[in-house]
Design a protein around this motif. Structure first.
Motif, PDB file in Angstrom:
ATOM      1  N   ASP A  28       0.821  -1.215   0.000  1.00  0.00           N
ATOM      2  CA  ASP A  28       0.000   0.000   0.000  1.00  0.00           C
ATOM      3  C   ASP A  28       0.858   1.270   0.000  1.00  0.00           C
ATOM      4  O   ASP A  28       1.698   1.431  -0.875  1.00  0.00           O
ATOM      5  N   ASP A  29       0.680   2.107   0.996  1.00  0.00           N
ATOM      6  CA  ASP A  29       1.346   3.412   1.006  1.00  0.00           C
ATOM      7  C   ASP A  29       2.724   3.396   1.672  1.00  0.00           C
ATOM      8  O   ASP A  29       3.320   4.456   1.894  1.00  0.00           O
ATOM      9  N   GLN A  30       3.233   2.230   1.988  1.00  0.00           N
ATOM     10  CA  GLN A  30       4.565   2.161   2.572  1.00  0.00           C
ATOM     11  C   GLN A  30       5.614   2.706   1.596  1.00  0.00           C
ATOM     12  O   GLN A  30       5.510   2.504   0.377  1.00  0.00           O
ATOM     13  N   GLU A  31       6.629   3.344   2.130  1.00  0.00           N
ATOM     14  CA  GLU A  31       7.788   3.728   1.331  1.00  0.00           C
ATOM     15  C   GLU A  31       8.660   2.487   1.181  1.00  0.00           C
ATOM     16  O   GLU A  31       9.173   1.948   2.169  1.00  0.00           O
ATOM     17  N   PRO A  32       8.828   1.981  -0.047  1.00  0.00           N
ATOM     18  CA  PRO A  32       9.512   0.699  -0.229  1.00  0.00           C
ATOM     19  C   PRO A  32      10.880   0.616   0.425  1.00  0.00           C
ATOM     20  O   PRO A  32      11.213  -0.396   1.054  1.00  0.00           O
ATOM     21  N   GLU A  33      11.690   1.648   0.286  1.00  0.00           N
ATOM     22  CA  GLU A  33      13.039   1.569   0.849  1.00  0.00           C
ATOM     23  C   GLU A  33      12.991   1.413   2.364  1.00  0.00           C
ATOM     24  O   GLU A  33      13.759   0.650   2.938  1.00  0.00           O
ATOM     25  N   VAL A  34      12.056   2.096   3.001  1.00  0.00           N
ATOM     26  CA  VAL A  34      11.923   1.978   4.453  1.00  0.00           C
ATOM     27  C   VAL A  34      11.362   0.613   4.822  1.00  0.00           C
ATOM     28  O   VAL A  34      11.884  -0.087   5.700  1.00  0.00           O
ATOM     29  N   ALA A  35      10.272   0.207   4.145  1.00  0.00           N
ATOM     30  CA  ALA A  35       9.611  -1.048   4.492  1.00  0.00           C
ATOM     31  C   ALA A  35      10.527  -2.248   4.287  1.00  0.00           C
ATOM     32  O   ALA A  35      10.666  -3.106   5.172  1.00  0.00           O
ATOM     33  N   LEU A  36      11.165  -2.313   3.132  1.00  0.00           N
ATOM     34  CA  LEU A  36      12.011  -3.467   2.820  1.00  0.00           C
ATOM     35  C   LEU A  36      13.242  -3.516   3.705  1.00  0.00           C
ATOM     36  O   LEU A  36      13.590  -4.566   4.255  1.00  0.00           O
ATOM     37  N   PHE A  37      13.891  -2.388   3.875  1.00  0.00           N
ATOM     38  CA  PHE A  37      15.134  -2.373   4.650  1.00  0.00           C
ATOM     39  C   PHE A  37      14.862  -2.617   6.139  1.00  0.00           C
ATOM     40  O   PHE A  37      15.677  -3.232   6.825  1.00  0.00           O
ATOM     41  N   THR A  38      13.706  -2.148   6.621  1.00  0.00           N
ATOM     42  CA  THR A  38      13.354  -2.417   8.020  1.00  0.00           C
ATOM     43  C   THR A  38      13.090  -3.894   8.241  1.00  0.00           C
ATOM     44  O   THR A  38      13.571  -4.493   9.214  1.00  0.00           O
ATOM     45  N   LEU A  39      12.332  -4.486   7.331  1.00  0.00           N
ATOM     46  CA  LEU A  39      12.057  -5.921   7.448  1.00  0.00           C
ATOM     47  C   LEU A  39      13.360  -6.713   7.402  1.00  0.00           C
ATOM     48  O   LEU A  39      13.581  -7.612   8.224  1.00  0.00           O
ATOM     49  N   ALA A  40      14.220  -6.373   6.452  1.00  0.00           N
ATOM     50  CA  ALA A  40      15.489  -7.091   6.332  1.00  0.00           C
ATOM     51  C   ALA A  40      16.316  -6.963   7.606  1.00  0.00           C
ATOM     52  O   ALA A  40      16.892  -7.949   8.091  1.00  0.00           O
ATOM     53  N   GLU A  41      16.393  -5.764   8.150  1.00  0.00           N
ATOM     54  CA  GLU A  41      17.166  -5.554   9.375  1.00  0.00           C
ATOM     55  C   GLU A  41      16.675  -6.457  10.495  1.00  0.00           C
ATOM     56  O   GLU A  41      17.469  -7.082  11.213  1.00  0.00           O
ATOM     57  N   LYS A  42      15.354  -6.543  10.640  1.00  0.00           N
ATOM     58  CA  LYS A  42      14.781  -7.329  11.740  1.00  0.00           C
ATOM     59  C   LYS A  42      15.036  -8.828  11.553  1.00  0.00           C
ATOM     60  O   LYS A  42      15.414  -9.527  12.500  1.00  0.00           O
ATOM     61  N   VAL A  43      14.807  -9.328  10.320  1.00  0.00           N
ATOM     62  CA  VAL A  43      14.938 -10.778  10.133  1.00  0.00           C
ATOM     63  C   VAL A  43      16.399 -11.211  10.095  1.00  0.00           C
ATOM     64  O   VAL A  43      16.730 -12.325  10.504  1.00  0.00           O
ATOM     65  N   VAL A  44      17.275 -10.343   9.616  1.00  0.00           N
ATOM     66  CA  VAL A  44      18.704 -10.669   9.664  1.00  0.00           C
ATOM     67  C   VAL A  44      19.150 -10.791  11.120  1.00  0.00           C
ATOM     68  O   VAL A  44      19.888 -11.721  11.483  1.00  0.00           O
ATOM     69  N   ALA A  45      18.697  -9.873  11.960  1.00  0.00           N
ATOM     70  CA  ALA A  45      19.030  -9.945  13.384  1.00  0.00           C
ATOM     71  C   ALA A  45      18.467 -11.213  14.021  1.00  0.00           C
ATOM     72  O   ALA A  45      19.040 -11.748  14.982  1.00  0.00           O
ATOM     73  N   ALA A  46      17.341 -11.699  13.480  1.00  0.00           N
ATOM     74  CA  ALA A  46      16.721 -12.912  14.016  1.00  0.00           C
ATOM     75  C   ALA A  46      17.376 -14.181  13.506  1.00  0.00           C
ATOM     76  O   ALA A  46      17.032 -15.284  13.946  1.00  0.00           O
TER      77      ALA A  46
END
Length: 340
Positions: free
Chosen positions: A144-162
């Protein structure tokens, strides 16, 4: 068993596709490539925990390397399902964070999870705690209205840490409001450079790219930036693409050289399934894309579409369809020779 991702285990994969990549499809695709990583259709945690588990998760040993894709958002349920799938012998557990269908939205998982990166990380961590298999995530670049660079990079940061073992990124947004699942496969624009930048940020995390990849030129270009490519509809609708995989990407001989040999190699599997009471059409529906662009291809498809669905249909129906291709090829050759 699949290779370690850092040794090329995810270099080429066929995307999980609902109603398409069932066990018959995977058995057929394995005939075409020994090395392509194959995926199940998405299986929800509820279906595994409370439904016909054996029917949903059983597969043939020849399908390896094969990954199971799970749909869910409960860390506890996903951990239990990951353990069950590991016991079945799958080579990878993949979490769906990209499907935009209404059914998935109603269950608050799939692409909806792009809005909940912390929950995705908890799910990954929970699965990693109970299995030794690779745990991977397939996601979009946003919803939807998410900014792709923010949404994708945030998700990646979290799952990489996991501790995620690999990411597969469909390089489009998913619009949960206003677009159908079919439209979501084509309408949102592709953003390959964004996915390439993500890979540059995490050079040690194996990553594959998905979306709009339909020919070998694109595959070659993407592999200059990514560890792997995931091909969906192109591999299904024109399966001859898979004939090139082993030779081009894995420096191995082709298991079969052409569509005629592919049919012949798949026949023993079809015969075994017919003996178990399966309908011919359950196997041949995955073969309709063979011979695309060749003389007689339309007659081949029509014959299988009308005759294979009949209850008594056997291998002779497939033989008749292939013979139509042979006859048309000979006829065209004769026309060319007479013209010369």
């Amino acid at each position: 068993m699949t290779k370690n991702y850092r040794d090329g285990g995810m270099r080429f994969s066929v995307a999980p596709m609902l109603d398409w990549t069932d066990r018959h499809c995977r058995a057929f695709h394995r005939v075409l490539s020994r090395h392509a990583l194959l995926y199940t259709e998405m299986v929800t945690t509820g279906a595994i925990l409370y439904g016909p588990r054996e029917r949903l998760l059983s597969y043939g040993e020849t399908e390896h390397p094969v990954a199971v894709q799970l749909g869910g958002s409960s860390p506890k349920d996903l951990a239990e399902c990951a353990r069950i799938c590991a016991d079945y012998g799958y080579d990878e557990i993949n979490l769906n964070v990209g499907c935009p269908s209404d059914r998935v939205q109603n269950g608050a998982f799939g692409a909806c999870l792009m809005l909940e990166p912390e929950i995705v990380a908890e799910c990954v961590s929970a699965m990693k705690a109970v299995v030794s298999l690779p745990v991977t995530v397939k996601c979009r670049i946003g919803v939807d209205d998410q900014e792709p660079e923010v949404a994708l990079f945030t998700l990646a940061e979290k799952v990489v840490a996991a501790g995620v073992d690999a990411l597969i990124v469909h390089a489009r947004k998913a619009w949960l409001k206003g677009l159908s699942p079919k439209e979501n496969r084509d309408v949102p624009p592709l953003d390959y450079p964004l996915v390439h930048r993500l890979k540059q940020m995490y050079p040690d995390i194996p990553m594959a790219i998905n979306g709009g990849i339909a020919d070998w030129e694109t595959i070659t270009q993407q592999l200059e930036h990514m560890d792997g490519v995931m091909v969906g509809r192109a591999a299904y609708q024109e399966p001859e693409m898979l004939l090139e995989v082993d030779q081009r990407l894995f420096e191995d001989d082709r298991p079969v050289r052409n569509s005629f040999e592919a049919v012949e190699a798949y026949e023993p599997y079809i015969a075994s399934q017919l003996e178990q009471g399966q309908r011919l059409s359950q196997m041949t529906r995955h073969m309709l894309g063979l011979f695309a662009g060749q003389p007689g291809a339309r007659l081949y498809r029509r014959h299988l579409a009308t005759e294979a669905v009949k209850r008594e249909a056997g291998l002779e129906v497939l033989h008749q369809a292939v013979e139509l291709i042979r006859q048309q090829t000979i006829r065209q050759q004769e026309i060319l020779e007479s013209a010369n």
